[in-house]
Write an enzyme that holds these catalytic residues in place. Structure first.
Site, PDB file in Angstrom:
ATOM      1  N   ASP A   1      -3.907  24.813 -27.368  1.00  0.00           N
ATOM      2  CA  ASP A   1      -3.837  25.879 -28.373  1.00  0.00           C
ATOM      3  C   ASP A   1      -5.104  26.721 -28.464  1.00  0.00           C
ATOM      4  OD1 ASP A   1      -1.383  24.791 -28.956  1.00  0.00           O
ATOM      5  OD2 ASP A   1      -2.147  23.548 -30.577  1.00  0.00           O
TER       6      ASP A   1
ATOM      7  N   ARG B   1       0.917  27.005 -31.730  1.00  0.00           N
ATOM      8  CA  ARG B   1       0.814  26.779 -33.176  1.00  0.00           C
ATOM      9  C   ARG B   1       0.410  28.048 -33.923  1.00  0.00           C
ATOM     10  NH1 ARG B   1      -1.197  21.227 -35.129  1.00  0.00           N
ATOM     11  NH2 ARG B   1      -1.377  20.054 -33.242  1.00  0.00           N
TER      12      ARG B   1
ATOM     13  N   GLY C   1       2.499  41.365 -18.550  1.00  0.00           N
ATOM     14  CA  GLY C   1       3.033  42.713 -18.736  1.00  0.00           C
ATOM     15  C   GLY C   1       4.149  42.782 -19.769  1.00  0.00           C
TER      16      GLY C   1
ATOM     17  N   GLN D   1       4.532  23.719 -20.747  1.00  0.00           N
ATOM     18  CA  GLN D   1       3.199  24.323 -20.884  1.00  0.00           C
ATOM     19  C   GLN D   1       2.097  23.287 -21.047  1.00  0.00           C
ATOM     20  OE1 GLN D   1       3.793  28.051 -23.683  1.00  0.00           O
ATOM     21  NE2 GLN D   1       5.417  26.553 -23.934  1.00  0.00           N
ATOM     22  N   ARG D   2       2.471  22.060 -21.385  1.00  0.00           N
ATOM     23  CA  ARG D   2       1.455  21.017 -21.579  1.00  0.00           C
ATOM     24  C   ARG D   2       1.231  20.204 -20.314  1.00  0.00           C
ATOM     25  NH1 ARG D   2       2.038  19.132 -27.440  1.00  0.00           N
ATOM     26  NH2 ARG D   2       2.401  17.044 -26.663  1.00  0.00           N
TER      27      ARG D   2
HETATM   28  P1  ATP Z   1      -3.502  19.384 -30.838  1.00  0.00           P
HETATM   29  O1  ATP Z   1      -4.186  20.660 -31.242  1.00  0.00           O
HETATM   30  O2  ATP Z   1      -3.311  19.311 -29.366  1.00  0.00           O
HETATM   31  O3  ATP Z   1      -2.272  19.076 -31.601  1.00  0.00           O
HETATM   32  P2  ATP Z   1      -5.037  17.728 -32.607  1.00  0.00           P
HETATM   33  O4  ATP Z   1      -6.231  16.880 -32.397  1.00  0.00           O
HETATM   34  O5  ATP Z   1      -5.206  18.892 -33.541  1.00  0.00           O
HETATM   35  O6  ATP Z   1      -4.535  18.182 -31.184  1.00  0.00           O
HETATM   36  P3  ATP Z   1      -3.451  16.294 -34.573  1.00  0.00           P
HETATM   37  O7  ATP Z   1      -2.066  15.748 -34.464  1.00  0.00           O
HETATM   38  O8  ATP Z   1      -3.721  17.295 -35.625  1.00  0.00           O
HETATM   39  O9  ATP Z   1      -3.816  16.811 -33.126  1.00  0.00           O
HETATM   40  O10 ATP Z   1      -4.462  15.070 -34.835  1.00  0.00           O
HETATM   41  C1  ATP Z   1      -4.479  13.933 -33.991  1.00  0.00           C
HETATM   42  C2  ATP Z   1      -4.807  12.701 -34.790  1.00  0.00           C
HETATM   43  O11 ATP Z   1      -6.105  12.844 -35.386  1.00  0.00           O
HETATM   44  C3  ATP Z   1      -3.869  12.419 -35.959  1.00  0.00           C
HETATM   45  O12 ATP Z   1      -2.700  11.760 -35.598  1.00  0.00           O
HETATM   46  C4  ATP Z   1      -4.757  11.527 -36.816  1.00  0.00           C
HETATM   47  O13 ATP Z   1      -4.784  10.222 -36.320  1.00  0.00           O
HETATM   48  C5  ATP Z   1      -6.131  12.179 -36.642  1.00  0.00           C
HETATM   49  N1  ATP Z   1      -6.364  13.163 -37.717  1.00  0.00           N
HETATM   50  C6  ATP Z   1      -5.949  14.446 -37.781  1.00  0.00           C
HETATM   51  N2  ATP Z   1      -6.338  15.052 -38.927  1.00  0.00           N
HETATM   52  C7  ATP Z   1      -7.005  14.111 -39.623  1.00  0.00           C
HETATM   53  C8  ATP Z   1      -7.626  14.094 -40.910  1.00  0.00           C
HETATM   54  N3  ATP Z   1      -7.651  15.158 -41.705  1.00  0.00           N
HETATM   55  N4  ATP Z   1      -8.187  12.941 -41.308  1.00  0.00           N
HETATM   56  C9  ATP Z   1      -8.177  11.842 -40.534  1.00  0.00           C
HETATM   57  N5  ATP Z   1      -7.603  11.796 -39.307  1.00  0.00           N
HETATM   58  C10 ATP Z   1      -7.021  12.890 -38.854  1.00  0.00           C
END
Ligand code: ATP
Length: 324
Positions: free
Chosen positions: A128, A172, A186, A252-253
Site C-alpha cells: 500500500d 486501502r 494510460g 497484486q500481492r
Molecule cells: P498491511 O498494510 O500490509 O495491511 P499492516 O502492518 O498495516 O500491514 P495490520 O493488519 O494493520 O497490517 O497489522 C498487523 C498486526 O499488527 C495486527 O494483526 C496486530 O497484531 C498488530 N497491530 C496492528 N495495529 C495494532 C495496534 N494499534 N496495537 C497493537 N498491535 C497492533
C-alpha cells in the site's frame, strides 16, 4: 546485543523475503544469533521461534510471500498479549526485534517498545505504501507492475471491443497503486480516496469523448473508494455505454519482487540490523529519495497521506490531461 528475532507481519508483500535474507545475513556477519518468529506477532505470543542460519535464507531473494509466514494477531492488540510476547522474548534471551510490516505492525511494535522498553526496529513492507516518513515501502513497486501488466492486457480487449472497463486495484485508503498504475497504464480516469471524485463529471467526460469519436476507456478505481462492479453499473446507467468491471485482487500481492523492491529490501534490512546494534529502538528505517533514514515509530504510525498530497495531485492532474 547477542541475539535478535525478526518477524513479518500484516499483509504479505513481494520483497519481504529479500528483507529477511538481508537481516539474517547482516546479523550473522555481525556475530549475532538470529531467530525468526513465525506468523507475525502470533509467533511472539506463542513463542514460536525458529533458528535462522546463513543457509536458511538461500534462494529466497526472488520469491514472493514470506518464508516466516505472516498473520493478523488479535492478541497483540491487547496489553496482556504484548506482555506475553515480551516474556517470551526475554525467556529466549532475545535482545532485539526487527519487524517487517506495515502501518498497523508498527503501531504494535511501538507499544511493545514503550510498555516493555524492548528494542524494536521496523522495516516498511506493504504494497500500500501508506507509511508516513518513507517514500517507499517494500512490495509497492512490484504491486504496481503486476497491476500494470494486467491493465495492459485488459487494454487489448478494451480497444478491440470498444468498451469501458473499470479496474479495481488494491491500496486501502492510500490510492498509491491506483495513481501510479493509472498514469503508467494510460487510464482515462482514476478514483482515489485522496481526491474528491465525481462520477457524474466523469460520465459527462465519457459522453463528450464519445461525441469526439473516442471508443474505449479504462477507469482505475482504488479499493478504498468503491467496488468496481458498483462503479461500472453507475457508469453504464449514466452513459448508456456497455461497461465491464474487474477486480485484480490478490494477484497484486504475489509474484517475484522487482529489482527495485529487492534492492530496497536488501538495503533496509541491513540498515535495521545496524540500527539495533547502534542502540536505536522504537524506530523504523525508511527512505527519502535515495537516503536511508531512521524515523520514530510514533511518526511512522500516522497515516502518510497528507505528506504525499502534493505529488498525488500532480499525478492525478497529469492523468486527466493525458487522457484527453
Ligand atoms: P498491511 O498494510 O500490509 O495491511 P499492516 O502492518 O498495516 O500491514 P495490520 O493488519 O494493520 O497490517 O497489522 C498487523 C498486526 O499488527 C495486527 O494483526 C496486530 O497484531 C498488530 N497491530 C496492528 N495495529 C495494532 C495496534 N494499534 N496495537 C497493537 N498491535 C497492533
Amino acid at each position: 546485543m547477542r541475539k535478535i528475532a525478526l518477524l513479518t507481519s500484516g499483509g504479505d508483500a513481494p520483497g519481504m523475503n529479500a528483507a529477511v535474507r538481508s537481516v539474517v545475513r547482516t546479523a550473522i556477519c555481525q556475530g549475532l544469533e538470529t531467530v525468526g518468529a513465525l506468523k507475525g506477532y502470533q509467533g511472539l505470543v506463542n513463542a514460536d521461534f525458529i533458528p535462522l542460519q546463513l543457509r536458511s535464507v538461500s534462494n529466497i531473494i526472488n520469491r514472493g510471500g514470506t518464508i516466516l509466514k505472516t498473520a493478523r494477531c488479535a492478541e497483540f492488540f491487547e496489553k496482556e498479549g504484548r506482555k506475553k510476547a515480551n516474556e517470551h522474548l526475554k525467556k529466549n534471551k532475545i535482545d532485539g526485534l526487527i519487524v517487517i510490516g506495515g502501518n498497523g505492525s508498527f503501531c504494535g511494535a511501538h507499544l511493545l517498545a514503550l510498555e516493555h522498553n524492548f528494542p524494536v526496529i521496523g522495516v516498511p513492507g506493504t504494497i500500500d505504501n501508506d507509511i508516513a516518513g518513507t517514500d517507499f515501502s517494500i512490495g509497492s513497486d512490484t504491486a504496481v507492475n503486476t497491476a500494470l501488466e494486467a491493465i495492459d492486457k485488459i487494454r487489448d480487449t478494451v480497444s478491440s471491443m470498444e468498451r469501458i472497463f473499470v479496474v479495481e486495484v488494491m491500496g486501502r485508503k492510500e490510492g498509491y497503486i491506483a495513481l501510479r498504475v493509472g498514469l503508467a497504464g494510460g487510464a482515462e480516469d482514476v478514483l482515489i480516496p485522496q481526491t474528491e471524485y465525481d462520477i457524474e463529471r466523469m460520465c459527462e467526460d465519457i459522453s463528450k469523448g464519445r461525441k469526439r469519436g473516442k471508443v474505449s476507456w479504462i477507469i482505475v478505481v482504488s479499493e478504498g473508494v468503491a467496488g468496481s462492479k458498483d462503479v461500472a453499473s453507475l457508469i453504464e446507467e449514466l452513459t448508456g455505454f456497455e461497461t465491464r468491471s474487474i477486480t485484480l485482487g490478490h494477484i497484486q500481492r504475489g509474484g517475484s519482487p522487482t529489482a527495485i523492491d529487492r534492492i530496497l529490501a536488501s538495503r533496509l534490512g541491513a540498515e535495521a540490523v545496524k540500527a539495533l546494534l547502534a542502540g536505536e529502538r522504537d524506530k523504523m528505517v525508511g527512505m527519502t529519495g535515495e537516503t536511508i533514514k531512521l524515523i520514530d515509530f510514533s511518526s511512522a504510525c500516522a497515516q502518510g497521506r497528507e505528506k504525499r498530497n502534493k505529488l498525488d495531485k500532480e499525478i492525478y492532474g497529469l492523468i486527466r490531461v493525458l487522457a484527453t
